[in-house]
Each structure stands twice: as structure tokens, then as C-alpha cells.
Design a protein around this motif. Structure first.
Motif, mmCIF file in Angstrom:
data_model
loop_
_atom_site.group_PDB
_atom_site.id
_atom_site.type_symbol
_atom_site.label_atom_id
_atom_site.label_comp_id
_atom_site.label_asym_id
_atom_site.label_seq_id
_atom_site.Cartn_x
_atom_site.Cartn_y
_atom_site.Cartn_z
ATOM 1 N N ARG A 132 -101.876 -39.943 2.107
ATOM 2 C CA ARG A 132 -100.564 -39.597 1.535
ATOM 3 C C ARG A 132 -100.083 -38.264 2.097
ATOM 4 O O ARG A 132 -98.907 -38.115 2.441
ATOM 5 N N SER A 133 -100.973 -37.318 2.194
ATOM 6 C CA SER A 133 -100.631 -35.993 2.709
ATOM 7 C C SER A 133 -100.137 -36.083 4.163
ATOM 8 O O SER A 133 -99.132 -35.463 4.526
ATOM 9 N N ARG A 135 -98.935 -38.767 5.733
ATOM 10 C CA ARG A 135 -97.697 -39.563 5.818
ATOM 11 C C ARG A 135 -96.493 -38.788 5.310
ATOM 12 O O ARG A 135 -95.393 -38.945 5.829
ATOM 13 N N SER A 136 -96.694 -37.937 4.319
ATOM 14 C CA SER A 136 -95.567 -37.159 3.784
ATOM 15 C C SER A 136 -95.129 -36.057 4.737
ATOM 16 O O SER A 136 -94.006 -35.563 4.649
ATOM 17 N N SER A 137 -95.992 -35.679 5.677
ATOM 18 C CA SER A 137 -95.644 -34.616 6.622
ATOM 19 C C SER A 137 -95.095 -35.185 7.934
ATOM 20 O O SER A 137 -94.756 -34.435 8.832
#
Length: 138
Positions: A132-133, A135-137
């Protein structure tokens, strides 16, 4: 509906099964009693590389059944270039396997996140957070 990244079939090696799960986790169930040497480590790294195919992935090794991994095997894993790998976790159940995982952690310190776990649930939760980290960046 074939050809997508989540359609990858599991890959069986001499030291266990590799499976790409729909959430981007490559899960390696180490075959019970396996002794991993340089050659079997190369086979395992090739399986993980084939499943990763450049997409962001976290590799989780369920090493609760591991017998032993020698220094050359740990070197192969530490130096493996797996495009897309963002983190690695290892599930352990014995002092010997924890020690081997700690040795690997020292070899790869600073390259990417690495964590040792006592349970599959905790490992998968952490892997999902790592993905998630990333992909969010993007």
C-alpha cells in the motif's frame, strides 16, 4: 481471463512452492526439512523472479519447515535481483531459523525493508502495508 499478473501458476522447486497471490505477495512455502544450498537458492530466486515480473511485490518466505540454509544460499538470496521486490519477510518457528533470518537481515541491511515474523497473519498484514505504501507513492 488469462495473462494477467494474478494468473501466474504456482512454481514448485526442490525447496518448496512459490505462489503469487492476488494482493501482490509472493508466498514461498519452504518444503519441510529443506536444506538450501547455492544451487537450490538459485532455483528459488529464479522462481520468485519469474512470478514478480517487474510489478511491486513483497516476498514472504514461510521458513517454519526449513532445516538449514548455508552461507552461499544466503549470499544468493541477498544478491538476487528481483525487479519489483519492495520488501521481504520470513516466518520462523525455531531459534535456528530465526538465527539464519537474522544473518540474512545483516547481509541486506539498508537495501529494502525486511522483517521476521512468528505468524503468517502478521507477515501478510505487514506485506500488505508495504505494498500500500509503495502504490500510494506512485
Amino acid at each position: 481471463m488469462s495473462g494477467g499478473p494474478n494468473d501466474a501458476r504456482p512454481i514448485d522447486t526442490g525447496v518448496g512452492r512459490f505462489e503469487l497471490r492476488a494482493d501482490g505477495v509472493i508466498f514461498w512455502e519452504v518444503a519441510f526439512g529443506s536444506t538450501i544450498n547455492e544451487n537450490s537458492a538459485r532455483e528459488a530466486a529464479a522462481a520468485a523472479k519469474a512470478l514478480a515480473s517487474g510489478k511491486p511485490v513483497v516476498i514472504i518466505a514461510d521458513a517454519r519447515g526449513l532445516g538449514f540454509a548455508d552461507r552461499k544460499a544466503r549470499d544468493v538470496f541477498a544478491d538476487a535481483k528481483i525487479e519489483g521486490r519492495v520488501a521481504t519477510g520470513v516466518i520462523v518457528s525455531s531459534r535456528v531459523v530465526r538465527y539464519l533470518a537474522e544473518q540474512y537481515a545483516r547481509q541486506t541491511e539498508g537495501r529494502r525493508p525486511f522483517r521476521i515474523f512468528d505468524s503468517e497473519g502478521d507477515a501478510i498484514e505487514w506485506a500488505s502495508e508495504q505494498l500500500r505504501s509503495v502504490r500510494s507513492s506512485e
